[in-house]
Write an enzyme that holds these catalytic residues in place. Sequence first.
Site, PDB file in Angstrom:
ATOM      1  N   GLY A   1      36.292  -7.436 128.818  1.00  0.00           N
ATOM      2  CA  GLY A   1      37.180  -7.956 127.762  1.00  0.00           C
ATOM      3  C   GLY A   1      38.047  -6.834 127.219  1.00  0.00           C
TER       4      GLY A   1
ATOM      5  N   ASP B   1      28.608  -3.206 121.082  1.00  0.00           N
ATOM      6  CA  ASP B   1      27.222  -3.427 121.516  1.00  0.00           C
ATOM      7  C   ASP B   1      26.778  -2.498 122.647  1.00  0.00           C
ATOM      8  OD1 ASP B   1      28.854  -4.470 123.446  1.00  0.00           O
ATOM      9  OD2 ASP B   1      27.771  -6.347 123.692  1.00  0.00           O
TER      10      ASP B   1
ATOM     11  N   THR C   1      34.947  -1.986 123.503  1.00  0.00           N
ATOM     12  CA  THR C   1      34.713  -3.426 123.363  1.00  0.00           C
ATOM     13  C   THR C   1      34.664  -3.755 121.879  1.00  0.00           C
ATOM     14  OG1 THR C   1      33.022  -5.171 123.469  1.00  0.00           O
ATOM     15  CG2 THR C   1      32.234  -2.946 123.816  1.00  0.00           C
TER      16      THR C   1
ATOM     17  N   ASP D   1      29.393  -2.495 128.566  1.00  0.00           N
ATOM     18  CA  ASP D   1      28.183  -2.374 129.387  1.00  0.00           C
ATOM     19  C   ASP D   1      28.373  -2.832 130.832  1.00  0.00           C
ATOM     20  OD1 ASP D   1      26.196  -1.126 128.058  1.00  0.00           O
ATOM     21  OD2 ASP D   1      25.413  -2.932 127.076  1.00  0.00           O
TER      22      ASP D   1
ATOM     23  N   ARG E   1      29.616 -11.564 121.399  1.00  0.00           N
ATOM     24  CA  ARG E   1      28.708 -11.893 122.513  1.00  0.00           C
ATOM     25  C   ARG E   1      27.279 -12.057 121.996  1.00  0.00           C
ATOM     26  NH1 ARG E   1      29.881 -11.859 127.920  1.00  0.00           N
ATOM     27  NH2 ARG E   1      31.787 -10.690 127.637  1.00  0.00           N
TER      28      ARG E   1
END
Length: 329
Positions: free
Chosen positions: A15, A133, A129, A107, A175
């Site tokens: 993304g 995360d 991102t 990730d 997410r």
Amino acid sequence: MEKKIKRIGVLTSGGDAPGMNAAVRAVVRTAHANGIECIGIRRGWQGLINSDFVTLTRESVGHILNRGGTILYTARSEDFMTEKGRLRAVATCKMLGLDAIVAIGGDGTFRGALELSRLGIPVVGVPATIDNDVGCTNYTIGFDTACNTAIDCIDRLRDTMQSHERCSVVEVMGRNAGFLALYVGIAVGATAVLVPEKELDFQKDVVERIQESRLSGNTHFMIVVAEGAGSAMDIGRRIQEAIGISPRVTVLGHIQRGGSPNARDRETATRMGYYAVNALAEGRYNCIIGTKEGGIVELPIEEALQQKKHLQMDRYKIMEAMQFGSAVR
Ligand code: F6P
């Protein structure tokens, strides 16, 4: 790396996030300052498979520092998940004479980076991102801008919710993580914030918080839901069933990913891009760049992927304590 690197590839994958362009610019300009050529790989790992590339000069990355999105385009590549796809990517690296790749993303991007490094291509990762995360870094490029975008939208919603004395349920991205929702929830003074890291007790976490807020004189309510914690539609429906008010539901969606990166994202992206290329120039590779206590750190990719980042639950308590009339739980 025994030989001095002469040419690198840079790509953005997964993304997009505000500040990716600033990172690309920093990689290209730091590379050139070190006498290293830079090739932009378009559309992430898929572009490496398809030999989809563009030569990047110092000048070609002018005037992109302030632009959202990524000039290199981005993609999530199914083909790269296969051995066949990855071997084609290696062949592209050889064909283009790339001594290393700088991969900008989250990730998923770094899992790809690990696979490529196992096939002998040196890689350095730069975390970007809006979800924040990635375990090995305190901060990921794009998070702050996305928070501010969501806050701006919710402030607008609050105006109309206040006028009509309504309840708003807003779904934000993230997410499987609640960083975006919790930071935004604190910053907008949400009545309640639902995050995937905390099991939902609907009565206590939503119904009672609206009721307490109402008892203390509020006539409008703002419920922020992380996409990983459930659907805002469902939460809105359950609120209507439980309390009899009729919430308005807004899913902020991809609007959170767009827009000009703010100061923090431009500055962090520039530092990370700079350190990524310096690592390569100094012979370090197969690592992820991260931030820790304000500084930059490097971690081997494999170790970096195993690191877990937990949502700071003290922040959840702080959010709860901010409501009028709320007893600190
Ligand atoms: O990882 C960034 C992110 O925006 C998540 O917050 C969200 O779940 C996902 O990407 C959306 O992906 P897509 O752009 O494929 O709809």
